[in-house]
Design an enzyme around this catalytic site. Sequence first.
Site, short mmCIF file in Angstrom:
data_model
loop_
_atom_site.label_atom_id
_atom_site.label_comp_id
_atom_site.label_asym_id
_atom_site.label_seq_id
_atom_site.Cartn_x
_atom_site.Cartn_y
_atom_site.Cartn_z
N LYS A 12 40.48 42.82 47.21
CA LYS A 12 40.88 44.23 47.09
C LYS A 12 39.64 45.09 46.89
O LYS A 12 38.55 44.63 46.55
CB LYS A 12 41.84 44.44 45.92
CG LYS A 12 41.31 44.01 44.54
CD LYS A 12 40.42 45.02 43.83
CE LYS A 12 40.01 44.56 42.44
NZ LYS A 12 38.98 45.43 41.82
N ASP A 15 44.37 42.88 36.92
CA ASP A 15 44.48 43.05 38.37
C ASP A 15 45.51 42.13 39.00
O ASP A 15 45.85 42.31 40.18
CB ASP A 15 43.12 42.79 39.04
CG ASP A 15 42.10 43.87 38.76
OD1 ASP A 15 42.47 44.91 38.18
OD2 ASP A 15 40.92 43.68 39.12
#
Length: 290
Positions: free
Chosen positions: A17, A143
Amino acid sequence: MDASEAGAWSWWPAPAKLNLFLHITGRRADGYHLLQTVFRLLDWGDRIGLRTRSDGQILRIGDSVAGVAPEQDLAVRAARVLQQATDCGQGAEIRVDKQVPAGGGFGGGSSDAATVLVVLNRLWKTGLSVDALAELGLALGADVPVFVRGHNAWAEGVGERLTPITLPPAWYLLVDPGVHVPTAALFRSERLTRDTPAVIIGDFASGALTGNAFEPVLRALEPAVEAAFQLLAQVGTPRLTGSGSGCFVEYPTRDAAQQALESLPKMLQARVVAGVDRSPLLDALDAMDV
């Protein structure tokens, strides 16, 4: 355990990401910092190999996660957390084909954990909902939930309050400077801005938000990060992702990103990747009969 008691190996994507911006807006009473960010999933990442066992053991096969003991490996910990939460008697063997550099801010470890949670939930038939898996993931790292859910998101809180967001197609030139500064050291820095006023999604949509609170800290602490920013500034507007050293420039087309890559020194650890709307893991789950 003999071979007849083991399942077949299957391989699953664990996408990386980017944080397209990152602000720190305050701190909770327990000391955790509050943030606002946008998570963008990528078409590049690690691969996770999984094979079920009937004896309840969780084993990491190989040593692809350099310097990380099995008991500290997020992928192994994720399997154990799911096993304990569901009182599952099955086990698993885990291989990590590591492509995402540690300490770059690309979310490799968190994504590995999410892939293990989501896939073993299917293979073990433990039946947890996405919300329940995201909650388990949050205990492993802030996350992890975005990778469990598998969609680009506007994030608040410590990163767990996620709102799906639609992002335009984009390609990214990534650079890994190859350094890792512990997050705790970054949070202690006097250069870190911890009280940025809260913003709204519309501010991001307008293009006004691109900064990362950790950028001035890392550029001052690590010459390699500063050097990467200086080089990338020749081909666009460089940004930092997460609290790692990874840098990137966004482009509207793959050709533009590739042209920029080819103009950089060959010694850089650099690559071109695409942003995606939906995690490749969800596509792999849909395509597999598990």
